[in-house]
Write a protein that holds these residues in place. Structure first.
Motif, mmCIF file in Angstrom:
data_model
loop_
_atom_site.group_PDB
_atom_site.id
_atom_site.type_symbol
_atom_site.label_atom_id
_atom_site.label_comp_id
_atom_site.label_asym_id
_atom_site.label_seq_id
_atom_site.Cartn_x
_atom_site.Cartn_y
_atom_site.Cartn_z
ATOM 1 N N HIS A 1 -10.874 118.426 -10.691
ATOM 2 C CA HIS A 1 -9.915 117.368 -11.040
ATOM 3 C C HIS A 1 -10.122 116.127 -10.177
ATOM 4 C CE1 HIS A 1 -7.837 119.758 -13.966
ATOM 5 N NE2 HIS A 1 -7.472 120.668 -13.076
ATOM 6 N N ALA A 2 -10.404 116.335 -8.895
ATOM 7 C CA ALA A 2 -10.643 115.198 -7.992
ATOM 8 C C ALA A 2 -11.885 114.430 -8.424
ATOM 9 C CB ALA A 2 -10.793 115.686 -6.554
ATOM 10 N N ALA A 3 -12.951 115.145 -8.777
ATOM 11 C CA ALA A 3 -14.191 114.497 -9.217
ATOM 12 C C ALA A 3 -13.973 113.745 -10.529
ATOM 13 C CB ALA A 3 -15.298 115.526 -9.372
ATOM 14 N N GLU A 4 -13.224 114.333 -11.453
ATOM 15 C CA GLU A 4 -12.930 113.661 -12.721
ATOM 16 C C GLU A 4 -12.129 112.385 -12.469
ATOM 17 O OE1 GLU A 4 -10.979 116.758 -14.914
ATOM 18 O OE2 GLU A 4 -12.883 117.659 -15.548
ATOM 19 N N GLY A 5 -11.182 112.463 -11.530
ATOM 20 C CA GLY A 5 -10.392 111.278 -11.189
ATOM 21 C C GLY A 5 -11.234 110.173 -10.576
ATOM 22 N N MET A 6 -12.253 110.564 -9.798
ATOM 23 C CA MET A 6 -13.101 109.570 -9.137
ATOM 24 C C MET A 6 -13.903 108.747 -10.135
ATOM 25 S SD MET A 6 -14.462 111.745 -5.874
ATOM 26 C CE MET A 6 -15.403 110.423 -5.132
ATOM 27 N N VAL A 7 -14.211 109.296 -11.293
ATOM 28 C CA VAL A 7 -14.989 108.561 -12.288
ATOM 29 C C VAL A 7 -14.123 108.055 -13.443
ATOM 30 C CG1 VAL A 7 -17.153 109.711 -11.719
ATOM 31 C CG2 VAL A 7 -15.678 110.692 -13.485
ATOM 32 N N SER A 8 -12.828 108.195 -13.327
ATOM 33 C CA SER A 8 -11.903 107.743 -14.359
ATOM 34 C C SER A 8 -11.738 106.224 -14.315
ATOM 35 C CB SER A 8 -10.549 108.427 -14.139
ATOM 36 O OG SER A 8 -9.505 107.684 -14.684
ATOM 37 N N LYS A 9 -11.790 105.584 -15.481
ATOM 38 C CA LYS A 9 -11.616 104.130 -15.539
ATOM 39 C C LYS A 9 -10.196 103.729 -15.136
ATOM 40 C CE LYS A 9 -15.263 103.050 -18.724
ATOM 41 N NZ LYS A 9 -15.735 102.148 -19.734
ATOM 42 N N SER A 10 -9.201 104.513 -15.510
ATOM 43 C CA SER A 10 -7.825 104.167 -15.138
ATOM 44 C C SER A 10 -7.631 104.263 -13.621
ATOM 45 C CB SER A 10 -6.823 105.053 -15.871
ATOM 46 O OG SER A 10 -7.008 106.403 -15.540
ATOM 47 N N GLU A 11 -8.238 105.291 -13.001
ATOM 48 C CA GLU A 11 -8.160 105.419 -11.539
ATOM 49 C C GLU A 11 -8.885 104.257 -10.862
ATOM 50 O OE1 GLU A 11 -7.240 107.428 -7.835
ATOM 51 O OE2 GLU A 11 -6.433 107.520 -9.845
ATOM 52 N N ALA A 12 -10.038 103.886 -11.395
ATOM 53 C CA ALA A 12 -10.792 102.754 -10.843
ATOM 54 C C ALA A 12 -9.970 101.469 -10.923
ATOM 55 C CB ALA A 12 -12.111 102.586 -11.581
ATOM 56 N N ASN A 13 -9.277 101.279 -12.024
ATOM 57 C CA ASN A 13 -8.440 100.074 -12.164
ATOM 58 C C ASN A 13 -7.317 100.045 -11.140
ATOM 59 O OD1 ASN A 13 -9.898 98.899 -14.241
ATOM 60 N ND2 ASN A 13 -8.762 100.008 -15.824
ATOM 61 N N SER A 14 -6.679 101.191 -10.891
ATOM 62 C CA SER A 14 -5.592 101.198 -9.904
ATOM 63 C C SER A 14 -6.126 101.038 -8.485
ATOM 64 C CB SER A 14 -4.741 102.458 -10.035
ATOM 65 O OG SER A 14 -5.489 103.595 -9.710
ATOM 66 N N LEU A 15 -7.279 101.653 -8.188
ATOM 67 C CA LEU A 15 -7.862 101.508 -6.850
ATOM 68 C C LEU A 15 -8.378 100.103 -6.612
ATOM 69 C CD1 LEU A 15 -9.749 104.904 -6.571
ATOM 70 C CD2 LEU A 15 -7.645 104.235 -5.393
ATOM 71 N N ARG A 16 -8.836 99.455 -7.654
ATOM 72 C CA ARG A 16 -9.339 98.083 -7.531
ATOM 73 C C ARG A 16 -8.250 97.148 -6.981
ATOM 74 N NH1 ARG A 16 -11.050 97.434 -12.546
ATOM 75 N NH2 ARG A 16 -13.037 98.386 -12.061
ATOM 76 N N GLN A 17 -6.999 97.448 -7.281
ATOM 77 C CA GLN A 17 -5.884 96.627 -6.796
ATOM 78 C C GLN A 17 -5.726 96.702 -5.274
ATOM 79 O OE1 GLN A 17 -4.486 94.641 -9.118
ATOM 80 N NE2 GLN A 17 -5.993 95.653 -10.433
ATOM 81 N N LEU A 18 -6.256 97.758 -4.656
ATOM 82 C CA LEU A 18 -6.162 97.917 -3.197
ATOM 83 C C LEU A 18 -7.217 97.115 -2.445
ATOM 84 C CD1 LEU A 18 -5.691 101.799 -3.030
ATOM 85 C CD2 LEU A 18 -3.911 100.046 -2.797
ATOM 86 N N ILE A 19 -8.237 96.627 -3.150
ATOM 87 C CA ILE A 19 -9.361 95.961 -2.493
ATOM 88 C C ILE A 19 -9.057 94.481 -2.317
ATOM 89 C CG2 ILE A 19 -11.809 95.397 -2.675
ATOM 90 C CD1 ILE A 19 -12.053 97.974 -4.409
ATOM 91 N N ASN A 20 -9.233 94.014 -1.080
ATOM 92 C CA ASN A 20 -9.004 92.616 -0.750
ATOM 93 C C ASN A 20 -10.208 92.143 0.054
ATOM 94 O OD1 ASN A 20 -8.240 90.174 0.409
ATOM 95 N ND2 ASN A 20 -6.093 90.803 0.609
ATOM 96 N N ASP A 21 -10.946 91.180 -0.489
ATOM 97 C CA ASP A 21 -12.167 90.705 0.173
ATOM 98 C C ASP A 21 -11.917 89.954 1.475
ATOM 99 O OD1 ASP A 21 -13.711 91.786 -1.802
ATOM 100 O OD2 ASP A 21 -13.924 89.925 -2.927
ATOM 101 N N SER A 22 -10.696 89.525 1.707
ATOM 102 C CA SER A 22 -10.446 88.699 2.885
ATOM 103 C C SER A 22 -9.798 89.459 4.040
ATOM 104 C CB SER A 22 -9.580 87.490 2.510
ATOM 105 O OG SER A 22 -8.324 87.933 2.023
ATOM 106 N N GLN A 23 -9.444 90.715 3.847
ATOM 107 C CA GLN A 23 -8.856 91.474 4.954
ATOM 108 C C GLN A 23 -9.034 92.966 4.740
ATOM 109 O OE1 GLN A 23 -4.799 90.145 4.690
ATOM 110 N NE2 GLN A 23 -4.124 92.048 3.762
ATOM 111 N N SER A 24 -8.891 93.698 5.833
ATOM 112 C CA SER A 24 -9.013 95.147 5.798
ATOM 113 C C SER A 24 -7.688 95.753 5.356
ATOM 114 C CB SER A 24 -9.397 95.655 7.190
ATOM 115 O OG SER A 24 -9.592 97.039 7.161
#
Length: 167
Positions: free
Chosen positions: A23-46
């Motif tokens: 289930h964890a591996a399936e979640g890692m390649v899921s487009k919906s999971e990628a979209n939600s994780l993308r919101q956590l990424i900020n190029d200007s700060q950690s």
């Protein structure tokens, strides 16, 4: 991005007897999971310190090696070896082969390479394969396309991922 990837990797292990790993591996390649994780990424700060991502780290020493060979006939071979410690397990077979200490890639109290808290997905069990960060990487163009072939590798535990990504 790498902190997220390594955090997600902390849920991985041998999927043969653990459906949570699948289930964890399936979640890692899921487009919906990628979209939600993308919101956590900020190029200007950690990440802020209040972000609760599971901590996962693997330390390694200078005891891994890789041979990556690219031939003119489109064959690419990657061979990776890890002893986990200088001189591996310290056991030499009668034929002179030094055995590795791959058992240290399992998660177990006071034996894990980084002395972290044992993770249930990677606990040592009979016939179970340990989680490993050996990452031989082969990149080649699509069939019938011209392009650059790339063959690379890195070691040093979880730092290998950032090395491969940067190249």
């Amino acid at each position: 991005t790498l902190k997220i990837a390594l955090s997600l990797a902390s849920n991985l292990g041998d999927p043969s007897d653990d459906v949570s790993v699948t289930h964890a591996a399936e979640g890692m390649v899921s487009k919906s999971e990628a979209n939600s994780l993308r919101q956590l990424i900020n190029d200007s700060q950690s990440f802020s310190s209040d972000l609760r991502m599971p901590r996962f780290s693997v330390e390694s020493g200078p005891a891994a090696s890789q041979v990556l060979v690219m031939g003119p006939d489109d064959f690419i071979v990657a061979v990776v070896s890890s002893l986990n410690r200088p001189f591996g397990s310290g056991i030499i077979t009668p034929s002179g082969v030094l055995l590795n200490s791959q058992m240290l890639d399992f998660s177990w109290q006071n034996k894990t390479m980084n002395h972290s808290i044992p993770r249930p997905q990677n606990l040592i069990q009979p016939r179970k394969r340990p989680l490993s960060f050996l990452l031989p990487t082969i990149v080649r163009p699509s069939e019938g396309m011209c392009g650059t072939y790339l063959c690379l590798g890195a070691n040093n535990g979880d730092k290998a991922l950032s090395s491969i990504v940067q190249v």
